[in-house]
Each structure stands twice: as C-alpha cells, then as structure tokens.
Design a protein around this motif. Structure first.
Motif, PDB file in Angstrom:
ATOM      1  N   SER A 336      -3.005 -14.527 -13.574  1.00  0.00           N
ATOM      2  CA  SER A 336      -3.151 -15.202 -12.284  1.00  0.00           C
ATOM      3  C   SER A 336      -2.476 -16.570 -12.301  1.00  0.00           C
ATOM      4  N   ALA A 337      -2.606 -17.287 -13.423  1.00  0.00           N
ATOM      5  CA  ALA A 337      -1.954 -18.601 -13.526  1.00  0.00           C
ATOM      6  C   ALA A 337      -0.437 -18.453 -13.480  1.00  0.00           C
ATOM      7  N   ALA A 338       0.079 -17.415 -14.167  1.00  0.00           N
ATOM      8  CA  ALA A 338       1.530 -17.191 -14.130  1.00  0.00           C
ATOM      9  C   ALA A 338       1.982 -16.844 -12.717  1.00  0.00           C
ATOM     10  N   LYS A 339       1.180 -16.013 -12.038  1.00  0.00           N
ATOM     11  CA  LYS A 339       1.530 -15.662 -10.662  1.00  0.00           C
ATOM     12  C   LYS A 339       1.491 -16.887  -9.756  1.00  0.00           C
ATOM     13  N   SER A 340       0.478 -17.740  -9.938  1.00  0.00           N
ATOM     14  CA  SER A 340       0.372 -18.950  -9.120  1.00  0.00           C
ATOM     15  C   SER A 340       1.561 -19.875  -9.355  1.00  0.00           C
ATOM     16  N   ARG A 341       1.972 -20.005 -10.629  1.00  0.00           N
ATOM     17  CA  ARG A 341       3.144 -20.835 -10.916  1.00  0.00           C
ATOM     18  C   ARG A 341       4.401 -20.266 -10.257  1.00  0.00           C
ATOM     19  N   LEU A 342       4.519 -18.930 -10.311  1.00  0.00           N
ATOM     20  CA  LEU A 342       5.674 -18.296  -9.676  1.00  0.00           C
ATOM     21  C   LEU A 342       5.667 -18.525  -8.170  1.00  0.00           C
ATOM     22  N   LEU A 343       4.487 -18.350  -7.550  1.00  0.00           N
ATOM     23  CA  LEU A 343       4.391 -18.559  -6.107  1.00  0.00           C
ATOM     24  C   LEU A 343       4.736 -20.003  -5.735  1.00  0.00           C
ATOM     25  N   ALA A 344       4.198 -20.938  -6.523  1.00  0.00           N
ATOM     26  CA  ALA A 344       4.470 -22.347  -6.229  1.00  0.00           C
ATOM     27  C   ALA A 344       5.964 -22.648  -6.366  1.00  0.00           C
ATOM     28  N   ASN A 345       6.597 -22.122  -7.413  1.00  0.00           N
ATOM     29  CA  ASN A 345       8.024 -22.360  -7.604  1.00  0.00           C
ATOM     30  C   ASN A 345       8.850 -21.738  -6.481  1.00  0.00           C
ATOM     31  N   SER A 394       6.250 -20.019   3.259  1.00  0.00           N
ATOM     32  CA  SER A 394       6.328 -20.858   2.058  1.00  0.00           C
ATOM     33  C   SER A 394       5.121 -21.787   1.964  1.00  0.00           C
ATOM     34  N   HIS A 395       4.675 -22.320   3.117  1.00  0.00           N
ATOM     35  CA  HIS A 395       3.476 -23.168   3.104  1.00  0.00           C
ATOM     36  C   HIS A 395       2.254 -22.361   2.676  1.00  0.00           C
ATOM     37  N   ASP A 396       2.141 -21.118   3.205  1.00  0.00           N
ATOM     38  CA  ASP A 396       1.001 -20.274   2.824  1.00  0.00           C
ATOM     39  C   ASP A 396       1.050 -19.926   1.336  1.00  0.00           C
ATOM     40  N   LEU A 397       2.250 -19.599   0.850  1.00  0.00           N
ATOM     41  CA  LEU A 397       2.383 -19.298  -0.580  1.00  0.00           C
ATOM     42  C   LEU A 397       1.972 -20.489  -1.433  1.00  0.00           C
ATOM     43  N   LEU A 398       2.383 -21.662  -1.013  1.00  0.00           N
ATOM     44  CA  LEU A 398       2.038 -22.863  -1.773  1.00  0.00           C
ATOM     45  C   LEU A 398       0.530 -23.107  -1.733  1.00  0.00           C
ATOM     46  N   ASP A 399      -0.075 -22.892  -0.562  1.00  0.00           N
ATOM     47  CA  ASP A 399      -1.534 -23.059  -0.465  1.00  0.00           C
ATOM     48  C   ASP A 399      -2.266 -22.041  -1.335  1.00  0.00           C
ATOM     49  N   ALA A 403      -4.661 -22.994  -4.319  1.00  0.00           N
ATOM     50  CA  ALA A 403      -6.067 -22.583  -4.253  1.00  0.00           C
ATOM     51  C   ALA A 403      -6.460 -21.796  -5.497  1.00  0.00           C
ATOM     52  N   GLU A 404      -5.592 -20.870  -5.923  1.00  0.00           N
ATOM     53  CA  GLU A 404      -5.928 -20.049  -7.088  1.00  0.00           C
ATOM     54  C   GLU A 404      -5.896 -20.847  -8.383  1.00  0.00           C
ATOM     55  N   SER A 405      -5.076 -21.868  -8.438  1.00  0.00           N
ATOM     56  CA  SER A 405      -5.016 -22.694  -9.654  1.00  0.00           C
ATOM     57  C   SER A 405      -6.048 -23.809  -9.644  1.00  0.00           C
ATOM     58  N   GLY A 406      -6.816 -23.940  -8.565  1.00  0.00           N
ATOM     59  CA  GLY A 406      -7.831 -24.989  -8.471  1.00  0.00           C
ATOM     60  C   GLY A 406      -7.272 -26.342  -8.130  1.00  0.00           C
ATOM     61  N   ALA A 407      -6.005 -26.380  -7.663  1.00  0.00           N
ATOM     62  CA  ALA A 407      -5.386 -27.672  -7.338  1.00  0.00           C
ATOM     63  C   ALA A 407      -5.772 -28.172  -5.954  1.00  0.00           C
ATOM     64  N   VAL A 408      -6.359 -27.300  -5.126  1.00  0.00           N
ATOM     65  CA  VAL A 408      -6.777 -27.714  -3.783  1.00  0.00           C
ATOM     66  C   VAL A 408      -8.107 -28.451  -3.884  1.00  0.00           C
ATOM     67  N   ARG A 409      -8.143 -29.648  -3.390  1.00  0.00           N
ATOM     68  CA  ARG A 409      -9.377 -30.431  -3.370  1.00  0.00           C
ATOM     69  C   ARG A 409      -9.808 -30.610  -1.925  1.00  0.00           C
TER      70      ARG A 409
END
Length: 562
Positions: A336-345, A394-399, A403-409
C-alpha cells in the motif's frame, strides 16, 4: 559383539542425529539408519531403561505396569527419524531388541518376556502406522492434528497389545482379564498421549527459546511449583485435590505451549503412579486395592489433565495464525505504501503539464492566440474540459495517496452541517448537468453541529452530490438531508437514480472499481468514494449506502455531534 568404540558418537554423529530428529518424514533406508547409529542405539537404550523402570516401579496389576513410557519414546523417535520399508524393519528390530532386553533385565521368564515384547511391538508398529495414516503431518500445534494423534496413536493403538497381554496372562497365570486389559490400555495410552507429543514437540526452536534467561527462570519456577504441588497432593495428602493442578497446567500450557505442558504431564503422571505404588495419595484409605486405585488414577489423568494438551495446541495454532496475519499485514502495508508513493508521483507529474494545457486551451478558446473558427472553439472547449478532468483526477489521486499514507491531517472543530449542505447545494446548482434537477436541503431539528473538518466534509458531500447528479434521471431531484441520531449527526444525499444491486454494495468503496460502468456514458474514475470513505474515517465518522435497484440510492455519513 559390538565394541565400545562403535557406540561412542563423534561430533559429526551428534550433528547428524540432531538434524535427523529435526526433519520428520524423510524417506530413508536401512543404510541411512546404520550410517548414523546414534539415534537408533540411543533409542534402544532408552527403551531398555524405561522398560526396566516400569517393571520395577509401576506394576500394579500382576505383571502389568500402570505407566509405560518405553513405547511412547520409541513411537516418537520412529516418527521423527525416518520412514521407508527397509528403515522401518531395521528400526523396529532394534526397538524389539531393546524391549526384550528390558524384559529380561526385569527378571521376566522367557515366555512372558517374549509375549510382552510381541505385544509392545504390535502396539508400537500400530501407533506409527495409525499416526502416519491419520495424522501425517505430525503437527501437534493444531487442535485437529493433536486430536487425531491422541485418538488414533494413543487411544486406539494400545488396544491390540492390551488384548494380547490380557489373554496371555489369563492363560498363563490366571490373571483377571479385564483388570490386565484396562491397566495395560490406560497405562500405555497415558504414555503415548503425554511422552510421544513431548518427543515430537522437542526441536531446536523450542530449546532455543528456553535459553533466554527470563524464559529459563520462568520455566524453572513453573516446574518447581508444579513439583511441589504434586508432592503435596499425591504424597502428603489423603484428600482428592488433584483438581488443583488444572490451573497450574493451564498456566504452563499458556506460557510454554505443547512442549511445556507435555513435560508437566510427565511429572504429574510419574508422581501419581508412584504414590499409588507406595500406597500414598488420594483415596489410599478408601480404595485399598492397588490395581483399582491405579485405574482410577489413570482415568483421572487421561480425562482430567491430558485434554489440556489441546489448550496448548490451540494457543500454538493461534500464535502461528497471528504471525501469518502479521506478516501478511506487513506485506500489505508495504504494498500500500508503494502504491501510495506511485500515486503521489503520478499525480505530481500530471499536474504541471495539465496546468499548461489548460492555460493554452483557455488562450485558444478566448481567441488570444488568433482568430478561431466555431469548430476550433468547440475543440478548444473539449480540450479544456478534458484537461480539467485530468487535473481533478490528479488532485484526487494525490488526496488518496496522502490519506492512505497518513499524511492528511484534519483539524476537527464544531461544524454547522446546515451551512455546509447549503454551500454544496449552491455549488452543485451551478453545474450544467444539474440544471434539470431539483436540489433540496432538509434539516430536521436543531443542534445539527458536528465535530468535523468543514473543508474535508464539504469535499466529501460535494463528491456524493456529483455522483447523485450523474445518476439522477432528468427532471428528478437530489435531496441533502441532515438529522440527529443518538449521539451523532447523520447526513444523507438522496437521489432517485437507477439504484444498485445488493451484490455491488460491498464493492462500492473500493478504489478504481466502477462496478462495470467503465464503458458507460457516465464519467468517473472510481476513486471518489474510496477517498470519501477515508476522509470520513479520519474525522471519526462512518459512511455507507442504502440502495434499492430501480428506486435510487441514499449515501449517508454519521459524525459525532458537537
């Protein structure tokens, strides 16, 4: 005659023997057996010693002992050391020699010694065969494996030997058939149910665990307390206090698992049978006949204490499943972390060029790049619209990635639900696709103030409203409703669209799952609802849907009330 040099094991022999015992169920041959003689010779010596001890110490019914450990040792080592016709025949012959030697050392006459050896070898061979047939993995760390082994190898296998010995003693000495049969059956079943699982559970991992200073101290403390309790109950008390051992055995099972509880049951069994043999312990004054008191003690251990092995097996099975679940969770989190990094990139890489495309498209559409024809105007509008959809994606992917990486506060504070709904309704009404729909806000009751993040809550409700507008029929309506439920505020977005089939509801909040509508005219990417679910969970709330096929859907959110 075997020389003394031949039986002195080298370091290589010891290493080979240890590895042999740690690999159950290898196909082996007689050549392998005699190439590494330490295991069979040590087992034969142990069988001889245990046979002599049982004959001299545990006999309670004429010539029959109430506790027999020799066969249990032989079965355990036989099952662990190897298999194959040649190996089985050779190993069985060595065990038979050990049993016969013990019988002669115990001063049995030749006919009795041969009869006992025959009965013991029938029992051992049957126990090995039944264990291989009905518990082939020899995995006592599962309840199913332990139950199968105890029933077939410990309960069923001794019956044949008991019949042989009871019949032989009756014909040769006139001994009571039933007493001989019961004493043999229960005594050998007790050994097979306790000692064989101990042998099968003994491995390097279990021994290594005891090398820890704290675990070693704990083990010594538990077994010291158990020994003290056995001494008090079986040698210094006439009261039936055996039940007091149950909590201690359960504690040992919980802390030391199968290896510990089987070792503890060996201590209990030896203490109980020795007490019977010397006329001490519970019921010594009530039941004067030694054979009857031994039978009673055997049954008490078999039915009162041996089932605790299943508790240890259940705990070991839980440990293994928990470890497997933890490993799976770690792998899933890493994926999941790898997928989140890919989505963010991907989202970051998309945003910059898309912004340029939108800028150029707007300039083209407005005529600032020169005169445009009606066809070019239409194409420029389509270009800008499509680019804005990609930008929104792209905004949704970044969100989603954040969210999955816990970066959303999210900063939670009292939020006026009525105001949020009105803002979303007005924004939705400006969309071209919502012009033919009636948009209503219904707020029931007062105190509709939730603990939430107003920005993220508006984002979620706007997402639900977008879906409702997409699927609502022309001329229909979309309703925004809020009311109190228990200690929370419930927000609903209701449409009168086609609705959803029950089997699709469970897949609705999965990322990138459009429920088979990928090729339909309805636009979307399948990540809006997954993002909405994550954002609501971050605010301590719940999100769900109620839908009836052909009647529309109601998406609901529940948040704590302020």
């Amino acid at each position: 005659m075997i020389s003394s040099r031949a039986i002195i094991p080298s370091d290589t022999d010891i290493g080979d023997a240890a590895s042999t015992l740690s690999r159950p169920y290898r196909l082996t041959s007689a050549v392998d057996l005699f190439a590494r003689p330490l295991v069979p010779m040590a087992t034969a010596a142990g069988v001889t010693l245990l046979t002599l001890i049982a004959i001299s110490t545990f006999r309670t019914a004429d010539l029959v002992a109430a506790l027999w450990a020799a066969n249990a040792l032989a079965v355990g080592v036989w099952l662990r050391s190897g298999r194959g016709p040649g190996y089985d025949i050779s190993f069985g012959a060595i065990i038979a020699f050990g049993v016969l030697a013990g019988q002669f050392l115990g001063r049995n006459n030749p006919s009795t010694a041969v009869m006992f050896t025959l009965a013991n070898m029938v029992e051992v061979s049957l126990a090995v065969a039944l264990a291989r047939r009905f518990a082939p993995t020899l995995n006592l760390a599962t309840v199913n494996g332990a139950c199968r082994f105890i029933f077939w190898a410990a309960a069923v296998a001794p019956i044949a030997g008991a019949l042989i010995v009871a019949t032989g003693l009756y014909l040769m000495r006139g001994a009571p058939f039933l007493i001989s049969f019961q004493t043999w059956w229960f005594g050998h079943a007790l050994g097979l149910a306790v000692i064989t699982p101990f042998v099968l559970s003994l491995d390097r991992r279990a021994i290594r665990a005891l090398w820890s200073p704290w675990r070693g101290a704990e083990t010594l403390l538990l077994f010291g307390l158990l020994a003290a309790m056995c001494g008090s109950i079986y040698f210094f008390s006439d009261l039936p206090l055996g039940f007091a051992l149950v909590p201690m055995l359960i504690l040992i099972a919980a802390r030391l698992r199968v290896l510990g509880v089987t070792a503890a049951l060996v201590i209990v069994s030896v203490s109980a049978i020795c007490a019977v043999r010397i006329g001490a312990g519970p019921w010594s004054e009530v039941i004067t006949d030694t054979a009857e008191r031994a039978l009673f003690t055997q049954l008490a251990i078999l039915f009162g204490f041996v089932p605790i092995i299943l508790v240890a097996s259940l705990l070991e099975e839980r440990d293994r499943l928990s470890a497997r679940a933890r490993a799976g969770q770690v792998r899933a989190e890493e994926a999941s972390a790898a997928k989140s990094r890919l989505l963010a990139n991907v989202a970051h890489e998309i945003k910059s060029p898309v912004a340029g495309i939108i800028g150029i498209g707007d300039l083209w559409l407005s005529g600032q790049l020169g005169p445009v024809t009606p066809t070019q105007t239409e194409m420029a509008g389509m270009l800008v619209k499509t680019a804005r959809q990609v930008e929104a994606l792209s905004h949704d992917l970044l969100d989603v990635a954040r969210a999955e990486s816990g970066a959303v506060r999210v900063e939670l504070r009292p939020t006026d639900v009525r105001g949020v709904l009105e803002d979303v309704r007005r924004a939705t009404a400006l969309r071209p696709e919502a012009r033919s729909l009636a948009l209503k806000v219904i707020c029931e009751g007062d105190g509709l103030v939730a603990i939430a993040n107003s920005q993220r809550l508006s984002q979620v409700i706007d997402n639900l409203a977008t879906n409702a507008v997409k699927y609502a029929a022309a001329g229909g309506e979309v309703t925004f409703r809020a009311h109190r439920v228990h200690d929370g505020v419930r927000i609903e977005v209701i449409d009168r669209g086609p609705g959803l089939a029950p089997e699709k509801l469970s897949q609705l909040f999965e990322p990138f799952n459009r429920l088979g509508l990928e090729r339909s005219a309805v636009e979307g990417h399948g990540i809006g609802l997954a993002l909405a679910k994550r954002l609501i969970e971050l605010q301590g709330g719940y999100i769900g849907v109620n839908s009836v096929l052909g009647q529309g859907s109601t998406f609901w959110i529940e948040l704590p009330v302020a």
